[in-house]
Design an enzyme around this catalytic site. Structure first.
Site, short mmCIF file in Angstrom:
data_model
loop_
_atom_site.label_atom_id
_atom_site.label_comp_id
_atom_site.label_asym_id
_atom_site.label_seq_id
_atom_site.Cartn_x
_atom_site.Cartn_y
_atom_site.Cartn_z
N ALA A 13 0.88 -1.10 -0.04
CA ALA A 13 0.25 -0.47 -0.14
C ALA A 13 0.85 1.57 -0.03
O ALA A 13 1.73 1.47 0.26
CB ALA A 13 -1.16 0.26 1.19
N SER A 14 0.55 2.13 -0.84
CA SER A 14 0.79 3.62 -0.35
C SER A 14 1.69 4.37 0.58
O SER A 14 2.78 4.88 0.33
CB SER A 14 0.21 4.24 -1.68
N SER A 15 0.65 3.60 1.83
CA SER A 15 1.08 4.84 3.17
C SER A 15 0.99 4.07 4.52
O SER A 15 -0.62 3.02 4.11
CB SER A 15 0.38 5.56 3.14
#
Length: 154
Positions: A13-15
């Site tokens: 996931a990106s963050s």
């Protein structure tokens, strides 16, 4: 002596704080590696561990190509490195598996889908930049808020 091949999963996931549950849900995996970091480059700690962990005969399961890489160069390098060490790479969303068999159609699909993921990232960055510029024109201030409320101070 029989070799025990593994089904390995890579989830990204990106963050932090984003829900990872939907990725590879219902797929039986022996080992899972997770990163909560942008896919803009391949310098991700658990991706490196994942690649190092995979052995000849293993299958690396990934939800979709954009979870592995956000640019075509990195996607091709990662997949080729894995295939070179004898690991198959399965992208579930695209329903594509890469295993080193020189199938021209599979290679084309990898390149096309990777280019689409890179294009999508470029569009996201352009929209983000446009939104920031519009907000700045309206006087929106970015960055941390001052520690002291100026109105209360006066």
């Amino acid at each position: 002596m029989a070799l025990n091949f593994q089904n390995v999963g890579y989830i990204r996931a990106s963050s932090s704080g984003q829900n990872l549950d939907r990725q590879l849900d219902g797929i039986e995996l022996d080992e899972i590696f997770k990163d909560e970091i942008s896919g803009k480059d391949k310098n991700r700690p658990n991706l490196k561990r994942c690649i190092k962990h995979c052995r000849k005969g293993d299958i690396l399961h990934i939800h979709s190509m954009d979870r592995l890489a956000r640019n075509l160069k990195d996607l091709l390098e990662i997949v080729e490195d894995l295939i070179g060490q004898g690991t198959s790479v399965k992208f579930h969303k695209e329903n594509l598996t890469f295993n080193g068999q020189n199938d021209p159609m599979s290679k084309l699909m990898l390149q096309v889908m990777g280019a689409v993921a890179e294009f999508e990232r470029s569009l996201i960055l352009d929209r983000q930049k446009e939104g920031i510029n519009k907000a700045l024109q309206k006087g929106v201030k970015f960055g941390p808020k001052p520690a002291v409320d100026n109105e209360k101070l006066q």
